[in-house]
Design an enzyme around this catalytic site. Sequence first.
Site, PDB file in Angstrom:
ATOM      1  N   ASP B 131      35.019  29.007  35.371  1.00 40.03           N
ATOM      2  CA  ASP B 131      34.998  30.034  34.332  1.00 40.03           C
ATOM      3  C   ASP B 131      33.989  29.687  33.244  1.00 40.03           C
ATOM      4  O   ASP B 131      33.181  30.521  32.835  1.00 40.03           O
ATOM      5  CB  ASP B 131      36.403  30.184  33.730  1.00 40.03           C
ATOM      6  CG  ASP B 131      36.528  31.398  32.828  1.00 40.03           C
ATOM      7  OD1 ASP B 131      37.182  32.391  33.226  1.00 40.03           O
ATOM      8  OD2 ASP B 131      35.984  31.368  31.712  1.00 40.03           O
ATOM      9  N   TRP B 160      37.639  35.110  33.372  1.00 35.62           N
ATOM     10  CA  TRP B 160      37.136  35.322  34.734  1.00 35.62           C
ATOM     11  C   TRP B 160      38.116  34.791  35.758  1.00 35.62           C
ATOM     12  O   TRP B 160      38.357  35.408  36.793  1.00 35.62           O
ATOM     13  CB  TRP B 160      35.750  34.691  34.898  1.00 35.62           C
ATOM     14  CG  TRP B 160      34.784  35.200  33.881  1.00 35.62           C
ATOM     15  CD1 TRP B 160      34.050  34.478  32.984  1.00 35.62           C
ATOM     16  CD2 TRP B 160      34.467  36.586  33.608  1.00 35.62           C
ATOM     17  NE1 TRP B 160      33.314  35.309  32.180  1.00 35.62           N
ATOM     18  CE2 TRP B 160      33.554  36.611  32.538  1.00 35.62           C
ATOM     19  CE3 TRP B 160      34.870  37.805  34.174  1.00 35.62           C
ATOM     20  CZ2 TRP B 160      33.031  37.794  32.025  1.00 35.62           C
ATOM     21  CZ3 TRP B 160      34.357  38.986  33.652  1.00 35.62           C
ATOM     22  CH2 TRP B 160      33.445  38.968  32.593  1.00 35.62           C
ATOM     23  N   ASP B 161      38.742  33.653  35.443  1.00 32.66           N
ATOM     24  CA  ASP B 161      39.773  33.130  36.336  1.00 32.66           C
ATOM     25  C   ASP B 161      40.911  34.127  36.508  1.00 32.66           C
ATOM     26  O   ASP B 161      41.424  34.332  37.605  1.00 32.66           O
ATOM     27  CB  ASP B 161      40.368  31.833  35.758  1.00 32.66           C
ATOM     28  CG  ASP B 161      39.483  30.621  35.960  1.00 32.66           C
ATOM     29  OD1 ASP B 161      39.639  29.657  35.181  1.00 32.66           O
ATOM     30  OD2 ASP B 161      38.656  30.631  36.899  1.00 32.66           O
ATOM     31  N   LEU B 162      41.336  34.716  35.400  1.00 30.56           N
ATOM     32  CA  LEU B 162      42.480  35.622  35.465  1.00 30.56           C
ATOM     33  C   LEU B 162      42.124  36.910  36.194  1.00 30.56           C
ATOM     34  O   LEU B 162      42.897  37.413  37.007  1.00 30.56           O
ATOM     35  CB  LEU B 162      42.990  35.927  34.057  1.00 30.56           C
ATOM     36  CG  LEU B 162      43.615  34.736  33.325  1.00 30.56           C
ATOM     37  CD1 LEU B 162      43.908  35.107  31.879  1.00 30.56           C
ATOM     38  CD2 LEU B 162      44.897  34.269  34.016  1.00 30.56           C
ATOM     39  N   GLY B 165      41.883  36.153  39.850  1.00 28.12           N
ATOM     40  CA  GLY B 165      43.204  36.019  40.473  1.00 28.12           C
ATOM     41  C   GLY B 165      43.819  37.372  40.797  1.00 28.12           C
ATOM     42  O   GLY B 165      44.383  37.563  41.877  1.00 28.12           O
TER      43      GLY B 165
END
Lengths: 401, 401
Positions: B131, B160-162, B165
Amino acid sequence: MDVPLLDGLQLIEGSAFVAAPSGGMTLAQLGADVIRFDQIGGGLDHRRWPLTAEGESIYWAGLNKGKRSIQVDLRSPEARELLTALIAGAGSFLTNFPARGWMAPETLREHRPDLVMLAITGNRDGSTALDYTVNCAVGFPAATGPVDGGEPINHVLPAWDLICGQTAALAMLAADRHRLRTGDGASMSLALSDVALVAVSALGHVAEAQINGTERARHGNDVYGAYGTDFLTGDGERIYAVGISPSQWSRLIEATDAADAVAVIAAEEGLDLDHDGDRYAARDRISAAIAPWIAARPLAAVGARFDELGVCWGRYQTFTQLVAEDPRCSTDNELFREVDQTGIGTYLTPGSPVAIDGRLPVEPEPAPVLGQHTDEILAEELGLSAAEIARLHDERVVAGS
Amino acid sequence: MDVPLLDGLQLIEGSAFVAAPSGGMTLAQLGADVIRFDQIGGGLDHRRWPLTAEGESIYWAGLNKGKRSIQVDLRSPEARELLTALIAGAGSFLTNFPARGWMAPETLREHRPDLVMLAITGNRDGSTALDYTVNCAVGFPAATGPVDGGEPINHVLPAWDLICGQTAALAMLAADRHRLRTGDGASMSLALSDVALVAVSALGHVAEAQINGTERARHGNDVYGAYGTDFLTGDGERIYAVGISPSQWSRLIEATDAADAVAVIAAEEGLDLDHDGDRYAARDRISAAIAPWIAARPLAAVGARFDELGVCWGRYQTFTQLVAEDPRCSTDNELFREVDQTGIGTYLTPGSPVAIDGRLPVEPEPAPVLGQHTDEILAEELGLSAAEIARLHDERVVAGS
């Protein structure tokens, strides 16, 4: 893959701004037929900035790629009947309009008992909230920015809107799966503030407050709880480099000839720098050990050495630099095509980020012109005759493009 | 709803950190059976901060709620056969480990030809990115922070990770739907940098650079292209208020007795403040007209008046204030329960933000203890006998909790 993943899924979208449109677009870019309806002349977002010199909304084009568009007079009872029939036919409805009156789930279910519907709201109680008013409340702006800075700093990225849009899209698919298996529809709602609360909980901030009783202090541009920060190269470029996993850490200190200095830090501080938490505790000293190597070299040399060793790093770029200089933001990346957007021009346009066997699942299409598909939708989805369609135009119940 | 939306969906998850675990957790919180496998003793994220005083990871607990856990020696060929058999049985596999060797899709497909698999990567070419290294490259830090500030400001939220996901979770559901209809599986990959590129394109930044040739300048805490900013109340509290839609705008200027001043601004600037773009152009003068009313009153009075009129606003809160003072972050909110997390304690824990008929779809469960379900998984999913399971423990191929 012969047919797109979401072939056969039809969704009606009544939306504006970011969350719901990005969710619908996500499904369109995996092959769903997404029909967005708007008030004749455009909704609240139709002229949202940024605009071209001619006044076309780049924002609207970006968030509505690949959809079909019908424009209707939303105040007209007949238009509402048409939309109700469309929703009943599609069986799936995504909206961030208030789910009241003709759009109330119980009303729509009279026409489609197994309707799958999701209404995005601000707060769970239906009161108004937007990304900006949610984000300040959930704690991130207070924790953002320089350690010695004072005022909260808002995010520029509307992260909650984007996460909410993805969550809405997956909820539609989950409910569609449920209906395939059981025959039952679902009346769902999704509050933007709940999306944020779920994330702030997932990341541990709620428990940190309740269990540890501590406040997450600012940590500038540092990664929290592990090692990573920004550095300046000899030619004034800013980069970010991380040593979060053991291999990232070892590569970073090898690349920057910092291993000996790091060993001294570990010994003097009594820390085990194989542990990410200990690296966080010693981060300032570690950065002081690493920074000189980076500062002594231009970006090109730093990047070459980092890439040679597989260091995890990135360069700080403006939006302009991203587009002009980063090969990931070009047609070198399978993600992108050059697509002509009516009224705007041809520019880099991505499809879905989900690659199937390494390839774009669906070729990206431009956003529609408002009302571009009004007639085909009325004819093909609702079976109206040319005469009936003409009357609807004449009476300004609907409009084309 | 008698059965959860994702009843009957079983997913094997080989993951660490935020993106893949949050995606798997999202599916678990809609009723899927998500089995996460880890190296005996825990993966790279098992002791990630924040930690309790006893060293338990609040982060890991937050990102792995509701999953089942098996721990195995990932270097053992027999463990890999067990995991392969689990994946073949479940038919769905989500990972952010490198999809090579036994985890390569073509290898797994030998055991389950219609496998639905998604591998999250850093960059599309498989090179490493996180991220933090993606975010700096896609332009947001350079555009974040005070207008007169110099250095880029990173986001604290790993947005960005969230988003990645959620996108991974919906892709799994899309592919599952496709398989139900066609019998075909899917080998998917999802690059974190592509997730960011799709978003930065959706929001118009790429086209703004290519078509308009302009750089998005900083705009501090102001909303871009419309009206909204932060204000200080008389008692030193910071709030955010927006006038983006016409009704938000009219309510805000009514609440703050600013209508006359706004009319003067419109006349003097030659602007139509019914247009959001014009409001943005005049934002500094508008804020000067609105701020005194807010500055003359304590937060309680501002909030009462704003709520009376339905103004869209929010209060800046730290994480601690969110938990202590905001009713949305409490069991007053149907989203939350007080859940006991082994080794940590009882704290506010959310379920899915998707409400079905206003209710949590699945009661939130704690994250597992590492290896908590090893034996039941081996017995029930793979049909192993007690003696076989005992041998696997003895030989340290697997471990319990």
